[in-house]
Design a protein around this motif. Structure first.
Motif, PDB file in Angstrom:
ATOM      1  N   ASP A 161      -2.123   5.397   4.370  1.00  0.00           N
ATOM      2  CA  ASP A 161      -1.337   5.239   5.589  1.00  0.00           C
ATOM      3  C   ASP A 161      -1.016   6.603   6.188  1.00  0.00           C
ATOM      4  O   ASP A 161      -0.181   7.348   5.670  1.00  0.00           O
ATOM      5  N   ALA A 162      -1.662   6.930   7.286  1.00  0.00           N
ATOM      6  CA  ALA A 162      -1.462   8.226   7.936  1.00  0.00           C
ATOM      7  C   ALA A 162      -0.067   8.369   8.527  1.00  0.00           C
ATOM      8  O   ALA A 162       0.351   9.486   8.867  1.00  0.00           O
ATOM      9  N   ARG A 163       0.670   7.261   8.630  1.00  0.00           N
ATOM     10  CA  ARG A 163       2.030   7.327   9.180  1.00  0.00           C
ATOM     11  C   ARG A 163       3.053   7.774   8.136  1.00  0.00           C
ATOM     12  O   ARG A 163       4.214   8.047   8.479  1.00  0.00           O
ATOM     13  N   ALA A 164       2.659   7.851   6.877  1.00  0.00           N
ATOM     14  CA  ALA A 164       3.602   8.119   5.791  1.00  0.00           C
ATOM     15  C   ALA A 164       4.436   9.380   6.004  1.00  0.00           C
ATOM     16  O   ALA A 164       5.653   9.350   5.812  1.00  0.00           O
ATOM     17  N   PRO A 165       3.839  10.526   6.393  1.00  0.00           N
ATOM     18  CA  PRO A 165       4.680  11.713   6.600  1.00  0.00           C
ATOM     19  C   PRO A 165       5.752  11.499   7.665  1.00  0.00           C
ATOM     20  O   PRO A 165       6.887  11.960   7.508  1.00  0.00           O
ATOM     21  N   LEU A 166       5.421  10.797   8.733  1.00  0.00           N
ATOM     22  CA  LEU A 166       6.402  10.553   9.783  1.00  0.00           C
ATOM     23  C   LEU A 166       7.485   9.596   9.319  1.00  0.00           C
ATOM     24  O   LEU A 166       8.653   9.760   9.678  1.00  0.00           O
ATOM     25  N   VAL A 167       7.119   8.611   8.500  1.00  0.00           N
ATOM     26  CA  VAL A 167       8.133   7.686   7.973  1.00  0.00           C
ATOM     27  C   VAL A 167       9.146   8.450   7.125  1.00  0.00           C
ATOM     28  O   VAL A 167      10.367   8.294   7.286  1.00  0.00           O
ATOM     29  N   VAL A 168       8.664   9.286   6.220  1.00  0.00           N
ATOM     30  CA  VAL A 168       9.573  10.073   5.377  1.00  0.00           C
ATOM     31  C   VAL A 168      10.396  11.025   6.233  1.00  0.00           C
ATOM     32  O   VAL A 168      11.596  11.226   6.000  1.00  0.00           O
TER      33      VAL A 168
ATOM     34  N   VAL B  58      16.561  11.353  15.118  1.00  0.00           N
ATOM     35  CA  VAL B  58      16.064  10.160  14.435  1.00  0.00           C
ATOM     36  C   VAL B  58      15.594   9.119  15.438  1.00  0.00           C
ATOM     37  O   VAL B  58      14.635   8.372  15.166  1.00  0.00           O
ATOM     38  N   LYS B  59      16.229   9.038  16.604  1.00  0.00           N
ATOM     39  CA  LYS B  59      15.781   8.084  17.620  1.00  0.00           C
ATOM     40  C   LYS B  59      14.357   8.383  18.060  1.00  0.00           C
ATOM     41  O   LYS B  59      13.525   7.475  18.184  1.00  0.00           O
ATOM     42  N   GLY B  60      14.068   9.661  18.274  1.00  0.00           N
ATOM     43  CA  GLY B  60      12.715  10.035  18.666  1.00  0.00           C
ATOM     44  C   GLY B  60      11.700   9.737  17.580  1.00  0.00           C
ATOM     45  O   GLY B  60      10.578   9.303  17.855  1.00  0.00           O
ATOM     46  N   ALA B  61      12.102   9.953  16.317  1.00  0.00           N
ATOM     47  CA  ALA B  61      11.199   9.650  15.206  1.00  0.00           C
ATOM     48  C   ALA B  61      10.927   8.152  15.133  1.00  0.00           C
ATOM     49  O   ALA B  61       9.790   7.710  14.910  1.00  0.00           O
ATOM     50  N   ARG B  62      11.974   7.358  15.335  1.00  0.00           N
ATOM     51  CA  ARG B  62      11.804   5.901  15.294  1.00  0.00           C
ATOM     52  C   ARG B  62      10.881   5.427  16.419  1.00  0.00           C
ATOM     53  O   ARG B  62      10.029   4.565  16.216  1.00  0.00           O
ATOM     54  N   GLU B  63      11.054   5.996  17.603  1.00  0.00           N
ATOM     55  CA  GLU B  63      10.203   5.604  18.724  1.00  0.00           C
ATOM     56  C   GLU B  63       8.742   5.941  18.455  1.00  0.00           C
ATOM     57  O   GLU B  63       7.837   5.162  18.796  1.00  0.00           O
ATOM     58  N   ARG B  64       8.500   7.077  17.832  1.00  0.00           N
ATOM     59  CA  ARG B  64       7.117   7.437  17.498  1.00  0.00           C
ATOM     60  C   ARG B  64       6.529   6.469  16.485  1.00  0.00           C
ATOM     61  O   ARG B  64       5.354   6.087  16.586  1.00  0.00           O
ATOM     62  N   LEU B  65       7.327   6.084  15.512  1.00  0.00           N
ATOM     63  CA  LEU B  65       6.845   5.111  14.533  1.00  0.00           C
ATOM     64  C   LEU B  65       6.541   3.774  15.186  1.00  0.00           C
ATOM     65  O   LEU B  65       5.538   3.116  14.850  1.00  0.00           O
ATOM     66  N   GLN B  66       7.376   3.355  16.100  1.00  0.00           N
ATOM     67  CA  GLN B  66       7.141   2.089  16.791  1.00  0.00           C
ATOM     68  C   GLN B  66       5.845   2.122  17.572  1.00  0.00           C
ATOM     69  O   GLN B  66       5.091   1.136  17.589  1.00  0.00           O
ATOM     70  N   ARG B  67       5.573   3.256  18.206  1.00  0.00           N
ATOM     71  CA  ARG B  67       4.306   3.375  18.951  1.00  0.00           C
ATOM     72  C   ARG B  67       3.107   3.328  18.032  1.00  0.00           C
ATOM     73  O   ARG B  67       1.996   2.958  18.451  1.00  0.00           O
ATOM     74  N   LEU B  68       3.312   3.700  16.770  1.00  0.00           N
ATOM     75  CA  LEU B  68       2.229   3.673  15.774  1.00  0.00           C
ATOM     76  C   LEU B  68       2.170   2.330  15.032  1.00  0.00           C
ATOM     77  O   LEU B  68       1.392   2.177  14.091  1.00  0.00           O
ATOM     78  N   GLY B  69       3.000   1.374  15.452  1.00  0.00           N
ATOM     79  CA  GLY B  69       2.941   0.039  14.872  1.00  0.00           C
ATOM     80  C   GLY B  69       3.732  -0.147  13.609  1.00  0.00           C
ATOM     81  O   GLY B  69       3.519  -1.115  12.860  1.00  0.00           O
TER      82      GLY B  69
ATOM     83  N   ALA C 177       0.857  -1.183   0.000  1.00  0.00           N
ATOM     84  CA  ALA C 177       0.000   0.000   0.000  1.00  0.00           C
ATOM     85  C   ALA C 177       0.892   1.230   0.000  1.00  0.00           C
ATOM     86  O   ALA C 177       1.592   1.497   0.979  1.00  0.00           O
ATOM     87  N   THR C 178       0.882   1.971  -1.095  1.00  0.00           N
ATOM     88  CA  THR C 178       1.748   3.136  -1.237  1.00  0.00           C
ATOM     89  C   THR C 178       1.001   4.416  -0.880  1.00  0.00           C
ATOM     90  O   THR C 178      -0.142   4.610  -1.275  1.00  0.00           O
ATOM     91  N   SER C 179       1.679   5.275  -0.126  1.00  0.00           N
ATOM     92  CA  SER C 179       1.155   6.599   0.176  1.00  0.00           C
ATOM     93  C   SER C 179       2.148   7.628  -0.337  1.00  0.00           C
ATOM     94  O   SER C 179       3.329   7.340  -0.526  1.00  0.00           O
ATOM     95  N   ARG C 180       1.654   8.832  -0.565  1.00  0.00           N
ATOM     96  CA  ARG C 180       2.482   9.881  -1.163  1.00  0.00           C
ATOM     97  C   ARG C 180       2.504  11.099  -0.244  1.00  0.00           C
ATOM     98  O   ARG C 180       1.476  11.521   0.281  1.00  0.00           O
TER      99      ARG C 180
END
Length: 209
Positions: free
Chosen positions: A167-174, A197-208, A112-115
């Motif tokens: 995928d609402a997480r797409a902006p945070l992933v980028v 980047v550590k904080g960004a990764r932790e946020r992504l992990q909390r979002l699954g 599933a691709t998001s832009r």
């Protein structure tokens, strides 16, 4: 020309043309090297994930971004507008749409691709972003981010929400990918804080992710 309210492209991302449709029927076009034409303005800090990079250039290296995305974040990343720097120079400001998808564990499972839309300008053209970063540094008591802010030369921003996809997480992933590539601290939208980047990764992990 107002670039601050991009309109979502059709669901079939493969059919989207390289220009970016913006508010009031305007359209951001790109030249033969993939550079955005016209004046680029960042969004207010509350409407995007802002990054402050020590690198002054607006170089967008698809191979490097994609490598970081796959190796460290389990994501497939591709640029919609391909960039070239034939004379070794880079634009003062630029924009690009980025397609991002979770790497599938099975080749038979469709991705599933998001832009998302990424913008970049010299930091001296982004006073609101710099002010938000300074407020974030004060809020966390410095923690070394004051030194990172002092070295920053360029602002990057990932628009929130995404341009297309589910995928609402797409902006945070980028954002996380750019934080890793650029060694840039992140100012999240609507929050008075700053992290790496550590904080960004932790946020992504909390979002699954």
């Amino acid at each position: 020309m107002d670039y601050r309210a991009p309109v979502a492209p059709p669901c079939d991302l493969d059919q989207v043309k390289p220009g970016i449709t913006v508010a009031a029927g305007a359209r951001m076009e790109f030249d033969g090297s993939g550079w955005a034409q016209g004046r680029i303005e960042l969004l207010p800090p509350g409407q995007g994930w802002s990054l402050l990079s020590p690198e002054p250039e607006a170089r967008i290296d698809e191979h490097r971004w994609a490598h970081q995305a796959r190796v460290f974040f389990g994501a497939e990343l591709t640029l919609v507008q391909k960039k070239a720097y034939p004379s070794g120079t880079t634009p003062m400001a630029d924009a690009v749409e980025v397609d991002i998808a979770r790497v599938s564990s099975s080749s038979s499972t469709p991705r599933a691709t998001s832009r998302v839309l990424v913008l970049t300008v010299p930091l001296d053209r982004a006073p609101l972003v710099r002010a938000a970063a300074a407020a974030g540094v004060r809020a966390i008591g410095g923690a070394g981010f004051d030194a990172l802010l002092a070295r920053a030369r360029r602002a990057w921003q990932v628009r929130e929400p995404k341009v297309a996809g589910d995928d609402a997480r797409a902006p945070l992933v980028v954002t996380a990918v750019l934080a890793a590539v650029l060694l840039a601290p992140v100012v999240p939208p609507g929050e008075e804080t700053i992290f790496g980047v550590k904080g960004a990764r932790e946020r992504l992990q909390r979002l699954g992710w």
